[in-house]
Each structure stands twice: as C-alpha cells, then as structure tokens.
Design an enzyme around this catalytic site. Structure first.
Site, PDB file in Angstrom:
ATOM      1  CE1 TYR A   1      43.629  50.795  53.141  1.00 41.45           C
ATOM      2  CE2 TYR A   1      44.287  48.920  54.478  1.00 41.45           C
ATOM      3  CZ  TYR A   1      44.514  49.767  53.409  1.00 41.45           C
ATOM      4  OH  TYR A   1      45.623  49.587  52.612  1.00 41.45           O
TER       5      TYR A   1
ATOM      6  CB  THR B   1      54.130  54.373  51.894  1.00 40.95           C
ATOM      7  OG1 THR B   1      52.944  53.857  52.508  1.00 40.95           O
ATOM      8  CG2 THR B   1      54.680  53.353  50.921  1.00 40.95           C
TER       9      THR B   1
HETATM   10  N1  LIG Z   1      52.012  51.104  52.727  1.00 44.70           N
HETATM   11  C1  LIG Z   1      51.436  50.011  53.145  1.00 44.70           C
HETATM   12  O1  LIG Z   1      51.805  49.465  54.184  1.00 44.70           O
HETATM   13  C2  LIG Z   1      50.312  49.393  52.340  1.00 44.70           C
HETATM   14  C3  LIG Z   1      49.910  48.102  52.680  1.00 44.70           C
HETATM   15  C4  LIG Z   1      48.877  47.513  51.965  1.00 44.70           C
HETATM   16  C5  LIG Z   1      48.268  48.202  50.941  1.00 44.70           C
HETATM   17  N2  LIG Z   1      48.661  49.468  50.617  1.00 44.70           N
HETATM   18  C6  LIG Z   1      47.963  50.142  49.533  1.00 44.70           C
HETATM   19  O2  LIG Z   1      48.904  50.695  48.621  1.00 44.70           O
HETATM   20  C7  LIG Z   1      48.297  51.765  47.920  1.00 44.70           C
HETATM   21  C8  LIG Z   1      49.287  52.925  47.847  1.00 44.70           C
HETATM   22  O3  LIG Z   1      49.507  53.415  49.153  1.00 44.70           O
HETATM   23  P1  LIG Z   1      50.949  53.844  49.689  1.00 44.70           P
HETATM   24  O4  LIG Z   1      51.318  52.901  50.739  1.00 44.70           O
HETATM   25  O5  LIG Z   1      51.875  54.075  48.570  1.00 44.70           O
HETATM   26  O6  LIG Z   1      50.574  55.215  50.429  1.00 44.70           O
HETATM   27  P2  LIG Z   1      50.896  56.734  50.103  1.00 44.70           P
HETATM   28  O7  LIG Z   1      52.367  56.947  50.017  1.00 44.70           O
HETATM   29  O8  LIG Z   1      50.107  57.511  51.094  1.00 44.70           O
HETATM   30  O9  LIG Z   1      50.298  56.936  48.649  1.00 44.70           O
HETATM   31  C9  LIG Z   1      48.921  57.036  48.435  1.00 44.70           C
HETATM   32  C10 LIG Z   1      48.697  57.617  47.059  1.00 44.70           C
HETATM   33  O10 LIG Z   1      47.280  57.729  46.832  1.00 44.70           O
HETATM   34  C11 LIG Z   1      46.980  59.078  46.460  1.00 44.70           C
HETATM   35  N3  LIG Z   1      45.662  59.474  46.954  1.00 44.70           N
HETATM   36  C12 LIG Z   1      45.211  59.407  48.239  1.00 44.70           C
HETATM   37  N4  LIG Z   1      43.983  59.934  48.321  1.00 44.70           N
HETATM   38  C13 LIG Z   1      43.644  60.341  47.065  1.00 44.70           C
HETATM   39  C14 LIG Z   1      42.514  60.974  46.516  1.00 44.70           C
HETATM   40  N5  LIG Z   1      41.457  61.330  47.261  1.00 44.70           N
HETATM   41  N6  LIG Z   1      42.506  61.269  45.195  1.00 44.70           N
HETATM   42  C15 LIG Z   1      43.583  60.956  44.415  1.00 44.70           C
HETATM   43  N7  LIG Z   1      44.684  60.353  44.877  1.00 44.70           N
HETATM   44  C16 LIG Z   1      44.724  60.058  46.192  1.00 44.70           C
HETATM   45  C17 LIG Z   1      48.089  59.916  47.103  1.00 44.70           C
HETATM   46  O11 LIG Z   1      48.263  61.115  46.367  1.00 44.70           O
HETATM   47  P3  LIG Z   1      48.015  62.597  46.947  1.00 44.70           P
HETATM   48  O12 LIG Z   1      48.359  62.606  48.378  1.00 44.70           O
HETATM   49  O13 LIG Z   1      48.868  63.446  46.061  1.00 44.70           O
HETATM   50  O14 LIG Z   1      46.571  62.811  46.700  1.00 44.70           O
HETATM   51  C18 LIG Z   1      49.305  59.021  46.947  1.00 44.70           C
HETATM   52  O15 LIG Z   1      49.888  59.198  45.677  1.00 44.70           O
HETATM   53  C19 LIG Z   1      46.996  52.078  48.640  1.00 44.70           C
HETATM   54  O16 LIG Z   1      45.909  51.563  47.909  1.00 44.70           O
HETATM   55  C20 LIG Z   1      47.138  51.346  49.953  1.00 44.70           C
HETATM   56  O17 LIG Z   1      45.895  50.981  50.500  1.00 44.70           O
HETATM   57  C21 LIG Z   1      49.686  50.074  51.304  1.00 44.70           C
END
Ligand SMILES: NC(=O)c1ccc[n+]([C@@H]2O[C@H](COP(=O)([O-])OP(=O)(O)OC[C@H]3O[C@@H](n4cnc5c(N)ncnc54)[C@H](OP(=O)(O)O)[C@@H]3O)[C@@H](O)[C@H]2O)c1
Length: 266
Positions: A159, A193
């Site tokens: 990651y 999230t």
């Molecule tokens: N939360 C944190 O602590 C954090 C920290 C740093 C960076 N981020 C980054 O923030 C971004 C959003 O993540 P989040 O925290 O909001 O997590 P999340 O709530 O799990 O959301 C992830 C999103 O990505 C979509 N997704 C996952 N796999 C996919 C696939 N194979 N095809 C299409 N869509 C896909 C999911 O949709 P479906 O499930 O409907 O497919 C969901 O809408 C990510 O890039 C993550 O790396 C998050």
C-alpha cells in the site's frame, strides 16, 4: 476566497463511501455536475440521492457501477461520464484499496498486483483517457494519496509503495500537463472510514486519536474540503503539490514520552 464549482463536471472515483462520498456531497452542494463510481450499487444510489438533495440546481449524479481491477471497466467509467456530460473539468482519483497479506505470504504478490492495479494503474489509465478533455477545459486533477507514501508502515508495504508511486505520478503529470491542467495530491492520515476499520478490529478511533498531536482523527469531510480547494480556482497557483491532512501524524514525535520522562529527571 469562496470555493465555487458551479457547472463544473467532475468524475469522482470511489464515491460510494468514505472520502469519495463526502467529496461527492460537497461538490454537489458547490454546484458541480458529478459522476460517481464504485462496485456497490446500493451504496452508490444512496449517495446519489443525497447529492441531488444537496445540489442547489437539483443535479442528479451519473451513477457508474464499475470494478477498477479491470482496465475495461475503467475505460467504460470514462466513456459513460463523457457520454452523459460531453466535457470534463475535474478528475478526482480517490478509489483505493489496502493490501492485507504480510511480506513473505504466498499470496502477497497477488495482493500487491491488486493494490497497484486499483491505486496506480487505474489512475494512469483514467488520466490518459481524460487528458484531452481536461486540457480543453483547463481543468484539474486531484489524486487521493496517503501519508503512507511518506512514512513506511512495514505491514502495509505494498500500500505504501502504491501511494509513493501515485505521488510521483502526480508530480510527473503536473509538469507534463502544465500550463493547462493542474495536478495535486491530498495525503490523508487516519480518517474514519471502512478502509482502516476493515483491517483493524475493535473501536480503533479513540485509541488512534490519542496518538495524534491534534488528538483527533480525520473525518471524510476534512479531506473533501481539501479536495474541493485543490479542484477549484482557490488553488490556481498550485500544481504538483503533495498536501498533507493528517491530524499532525507525520510530525508527531515518536520519542515524546521518553523525552518527557527524561526531562523530569533534569
Ligand atoms: N481512511 C483513511 O484513513 C485513509 C488514509 C489515507 C488515504 N486514504 C485513501 O483515501 C481513499 C478513499 O478511501 P476511504 O478511506 O474513503 O475508504 P472507503 O470508505 O473504503 O472507500 C473506498 C472507495 O473506493 C472504492 N473502491 C474500492 N475498490 C474498488 C474497485 N476495485 N473498483 C472501484 N472502486 C473501488 C469503494 O467502492 P466500492 O466498495 O463500492 O467498490 C469506495 O467507494 C483511498 O485511496 C485511500 O487509500 C484513506
């Protein structure tokens, strides 16, 4: 400066939940016309309904069910967005997945491939496809990276690698697409999230908040606000920037307790 996105067309990936859903809601309230994407149709439709309610013009999002593990589905996502709107001003590459297999696990390389496919390859492909429309619109790309790009977490090595690659892609595209398209990154620390709660059992949030200098973890709306800023003219002087929003996590002193204990003896 007030952030305005009136009648801007935005494609926001990973918008069925979390940061992407918060961004879709915010962009709708700021007047944008949006396309939302994810694998879970039920969640997408719920987000779409809330976006329409938030939109001053009552705009309904284009809803695209697609799995970014497939190159064809990434292409279809772009094609459906352009078929609906005929233009693209903003691309938010937010969809992301974490790797779950430790280094040395027999399935770790397959896990690495999946993470690189969704977190990097899909972003490259969408950027290629969107390029001419974004140039014509003098638009903006916002990539959602992570502080994992900037500090190693060995359990999540692949990651971390994917987000480090994404940061260099942001910087490369910022140069390549200037002066027409601005390309920036937001790098969150811990945000409430499913991506984190899916890999860390129990109620992690209070414990995690205590570790941060700001004594809190991020809310999806905190990151959505930064994405809206980077997508709007309010950041017109910025490109190639890696913008951290992490409750102070990166500057936290790992030796704090040791240092405080030592000072007591001075
Ligand atoms: N939360 C944190 O602590 C954090 C920290 C740093 C960076 N981020 C980054 O923030 C971004 C959003 O993540 P989040 O925290 O909001 O997590 P999340 O709530 O799990 O959301 C992830 C999103 O990505 C979509 N997704 C996952 N796999 C996919 C696939 N194979 N095809 C299409 N869509 C896909 C999911 O949709 P479906 O499930 O409907 O497919 C969901 O809408 C990510 O890039 C993550 O790396 C998050």
């Amino acid at each position: 400066m007030m952030i305005k996105l009136d009648n801007k067309v935005a494609l926001i990936t990973g918008s069925s939940d979390g940061i992407g859903a918060a961004t879709a809601l915010l962009f709708s309230s700021l007047g944008a016309k949006i396309a939302i994407v994810g694998r879970d149709a039920t969640k997408l439709n719920k987000v779409a309904e809330a976006c329409t309610a938030n939109s001053p013009q009552g705009y309904k999002p284009v809803v695209i069910k697609a799995d970014f593990e497939s190159d064809d589905e990434v292409k279809r996502t772009f094609e459906e967005t352009i078929a609906a709107y005929k233009q693209l001003d903003i691309l938010v590459n937010n969809a992301g997945v974490v790797a779950k297999k430790p280094f040395g696990d027999p399935d770790a390389l397959a896990d690495y491939d999946r993470v690189m496919q969704v977190n990097v390859r899909a972003v490259i492909r969408l950027t290629e496809l969107a390029k001419s429309h974004l140039i014509a619109a003098k638009g903006a790309i916002v990539n959602v990276s992570s502080i994992a790009a900037l500090r190693s977490t060995p359990s999540f090595w692949s990651y971390c690698m994917s987000k480090a690659a994404l940061d260099m892609f942001t910087k490369s595209m910022a140069t390549l697409l200037a002066p027409n398209v601005r390309v920036n990154s937001v790098n969150p620390g811990p945000v409430r999230t499913n991506i984190l709660s899916s890999i860390m059992p129990g109620n992690i949030w209070d414990e995690m908040a205590k570790l941060q200098p700001l004594q809190r973890v991020g809310d999806p709306s905190d990151i959505a606000n930064t994405i809206a800023f980077l997508a709007s003219d309010a950041s017109r002087n910025m490109t190639g920037s890696i913008v951290v929003s992490d409750s102070g996590s990166l500057v936290a002193d790992p030796h704090k307790e040791f240092a405080e204990a030592a000072l007591k003896n001075v």
